[in-house]
Design a protein around this motif. Structure first.
Motif, PDB file in Angstrom:
ATOM      1  N   ALA A  46       0.831  -1.204   0.000  1.00 53.35           N
ATOM      2  CA  ALA A  46       0.000   0.000   0.000  1.00 53.35           C
ATOM      3  C   ALA A  46       0.867   1.256   0.000  1.00 53.35           C
ATOM      4  O   ALA A  46       0.556   2.232  -0.701  1.00 53.35           O
ATOM      5  N   HIS A  47       1.955   1.243   0.759  1.00 58.63           N
ATOM      6  CA  HIS A  47       2.873   2.382   0.757  1.00 58.63           C
ATOM      7  C   HIS A  47       3.494   2.578  -0.630  1.00 58.63           C
ATOM      8  O   HIS A  47       3.637   3.715  -1.109  1.00 58.63           O
ATOM      9  N   ILE A  48       3.856   1.477  -1.270  1.00 58.92           N
ATOM     10  CA  ILE A  48       4.437   1.561  -2.615  1.00 58.92           C
ATOM     11  C   ILE A  48       3.396   2.087  -3.603  1.00 58.92           C
ATOM     12  O   ILE A  48       3.681   2.974  -4.416  1.00 58.92           O
ATOM     13  N   ALA A  49       2.186   1.543  -3.526  1.00 57.16           N
ATOM     14  CA  ALA A  49       1.125   1.963  -4.450  1.00 57.16           C
ATOM     15  C   ALA A  49       0.782   3.432  -4.278  1.00 57.16           C
ATOM     16  O   ALA A  49       0.471   4.130  -5.248  1.00 57.16           O
ATOM     17  N   ALA A  50       0.838   3.932  -3.047  1.00 54.37           N
ATOM     18  CA  ALA A  50       0.564   5.348  -2.806  1.00 54.37           C
ATOM     19  C   ALA A  50       1.603   6.218  -3.498  1.00 54.37           C
ATOM     20  O   ALA A  50       1.277   7.263  -4.074  1.00 54.37           O
ATOM     21  N   GLN A  51       2.863   5.800  -3.460  1.00 56.00           N
ATOM     22  CA  GLN A  51       3.920   6.536  -4.157  1.00 56.00           C
ATOM     23  C   GLN A  51       3.694   6.506  -5.672  1.00 56.00           C
ATOM     24  O   GLN A  51       3.769   7.528  -6.350  1.00 56.00           O
ATOM     25  N   GLY A  52       3.397   5.335  -6.183  1.00 50.79           N
ATOM     26  CA  GLY A  52       3.181   5.195  -7.628  1.00 50.79           C
ATOM     27  C   GLY A  52       1.963   5.947  -8.107  1.00 50.79           C
ATOM     28  O   GLY A  52       1.955   6.493  -9.214  1.00 50.79           O
ATOM     29  N   GLY A  53       0.929   5.987  -7.251  1.00 46.57           N
ATOM     30  CA  GLY A  53      -0.281   6.686  -7.642  1.00 46.57           C
ATOM     31  C   GLY A  53      -0.073   8.175  -7.813  1.00 46.57           C
ATOM     32  O   GLY A  53      -0.690   8.797  -8.672  1.00 46.57           O
TER      33      GLY A  53
ATOM     34  N   LEU B 191      11.351   2.528   2.436  1.00 49.58           N
ATOM     35  CA  LEU B 191      10.618   1.768   3.440  1.00 49.58           C
ATOM     36  C   LEU B 191      11.571   0.962   4.314  1.00 49.58           C
ATOM     37  O   LEU B 191      12.733   0.761   3.953  1.00 49.58           O
ATOM     38  N   LYS B 192      11.077   0.486   5.432  1.00 49.52           N
ATOM     39  CA  LYS B 192      11.848  -0.364   6.329  1.00 49.52           C
ATOM     40  C   LYS B 192      11.009  -1.580   6.682  1.00 49.52           C
ATOM     41  O   LYS B 192       9.898  -1.446   7.192  1.00 49.52           O
ATOM     42  N   VAL B 193      11.522  -2.775   6.374  1.00 53.81           N
ATOM     43  CA  VAL B 193      10.768  -3.981   6.707  1.00 53.81           C
ATOM     44  C   VAL B 193      10.927  -4.275   8.196  1.00 53.81           C
ATOM     45  O   VAL B 193      11.996  -4.068   8.771  1.00 53.81           O
ATOM     46  N   PRO B 194       9.869  -4.746   8.852  1.00 53.21           N
ATOM     47  CA  PRO B 194       9.963  -5.062  10.284  1.00 53.21           C
ATOM     48  C   PRO B 194      10.709  -6.373  10.511  1.00 53.21           C
ATOM     49  O   PRO B 194      10.751  -7.237   9.628  1.00 53.21           O
ATOM     50  N   GLN B 195      11.299  -6.530  11.670  1.00 51.79           N
ATOM     51  CA  GLN B 195      11.898  -7.806  12.037  1.00 51.79           C
ATOM     52  C   GLN B 195      10.797  -8.855  12.205  1.00 51.79           C
ATOM     53  O   GLN B 195       9.679  -8.548  12.656  1.00 51.79           O
ATOM     54  N   TRP B 196      11.119 -10.086  11.865  1.00 52.36           N
ATOM     55  CA  TRP B 196      10.093 -11.136  11.852  1.00 52.36           C
ATOM     56  C   TRP B 196       9.447 -11.329  13.228  1.00 52.36           C
ATOM     57  O   TRP B 196       8.227 -11.540  13.319  1.00 52.36           O
ATOM     58  N   ASP B 197      10.242 -11.238  14.303  1.00 51.13           N
ATOM     59  CA  ASP B 197       9.674 -11.485  15.628  1.00 51.13           C
ATOM     60  C   ASP B 197       8.804 -10.320  16.105  1.00 51.13           C
ATOM     61  O   ASP B 197       7.817 -10.520  16.824  1.00 51.13           O
ATOM     62  N   ASP B 198       9.149  -9.091  15.687  1.00 53.89           N
ATOM     63  CA  ASP B 198       8.294  -7.945  16.010  1.00 53.89           C
ATOM     64  C   ASP B 198       6.939  -8.084  15.312  1.00 53.89           C
ATOM     65  O   ASP B 198       5.884  -7.817  15.910  1.00 53.89           O
TER      66      ASP B 198
END
Length: 294
Positions: A197-204, A278-285
């Motif tokens: 959704a964050h990516i699509a907002a940029q592209g839009g 963007l920043k991907v979250p850590q898997w455990d978070d």
């Protein structure tokens, strides 16, 4: 992308599709389709539905995902995962639409010591991985504005996945033997949908030229890595369970499956983070957030 433009989302009864149909609200008019309405094995239906809905963006999480069954249903897996993405890409190109398509860590053989990057050689070891790679290649050959997002070890609070299986088994199993020599990043379906959704907002905001400039293959999974055995332990430790099973790690050789799995599914998301800020979250978070919603 304005509210007058359609965003076509496939596979909305699946883990990722369900979340995408919600995360993309507000970026356009979401046309959310299930397998009956958009059957990837029916190439004529694909063409007809896309031409009728005229989307500005197509987001395609739908796929043949029965990894072991694919070893027996090669043609079906190849049609859904290999041929259908090419047809979707052709229709997107004709409309001037952008395509976001999902692929998998299984395009790699798992022999690399560190995290895979997008330029590493692919070498799938099972039919499912081969079919998903064929889909990547079909999209690239068409040349439409497209993002191919490889993800891994997807789980969530609906459908069939490792998280729900572990929670079910925990109710009546005092101990579990789980593979402990395969490494990867468990990725919450909602994490995927939120980042898309964050990516699509940029592209839009920027339009089709932006999508074309950003086109390519990206890795989109949670940060860090673990094993299936340690993932199970984390699920039990994070959940408010009355009974917590003990976990015995075993080698994959003691849990044979029809389809071979890669020993290393770790993927670097550095390219995606740099391209889209963007920043991907850590898997455990992410796991803690997921279980908090349960």
């Amino acid at each position: 992308m304005t509210m007058e433009r359609n965003i076509l989302v496939t596979g909305v009864n699946g883990q990722v599709g369900f979340e995408l149909a919600r995360s993309l609200q507000g970026l356009g008019r979401v046309v959310a389709l299930d397998r009956q309405q958009f059957d990837l094995s029916d190439l004529d239906q694909i063409r007809r539905v896309i031409r009728e809905s005229k989307p500005a963006l197509i987001v395609n999480p739908a796929a043949y995902t029965a990894v072991d069954q694919a070893e027996q249903e090669v043609d079906l897996a190849m049609r859904i995962n290999g041929e259908a993405p090419g047809v979707i890409a052709e229709e997107a190109r004709s409309l001037g639409a952008a395509l976001v398509h999902f692929s998998t860590d299984y395009v790699f053989d798992g022999t690399k010591a560190g995290a895979y990057v997008e330029t590493d050689a692919t070498n799938p070891q099972n039919v499912y991985g081969s079919s998903k790679l064929a889909g990547e290649q079909a999209i690239a050959q068409v040349g439409c504005a497209s993002l191919v997002l490889r993800t891994s070890w997807v789980y969530g609070l609906r459908g069939k996945n490792f998280l729900l299986t572990m929670l079910r088994l925990a109710a009546d199993k005092p101990s579990l033997r789980i593979v402990g020599d395969q490494h990867g990043a468990p990725t919450w379906s909602k994490t995927i949908a939120t980042l898309v959704a964050h990516i699509a907002a940029q592209g839009g905001i920027e339009g089709n030229d932006w999508w074309r400039a950003k086109s390519g293959v990206y890795h989109l999974c949670a940060g860090g890595s673990t094993t299936w055995a340690d993932f199970a332990r984390a699920i039990f430790d994070t959940s408010a369970l009355e009974k917590k099973p003990s976990v015995e790690p075993i080698p994959a050789s003691e849990y044979p499956t029809p389809a071979k799995r890669p020993a290393n599914s770790r993927m670097s998301c550095g390219k995606l983070e740099a391209a889209f800020g963007l920043k991907v979250p850590q898997w455990d978070d992410a796991l803690r957030l997921c279980l908090a919603e349960r």
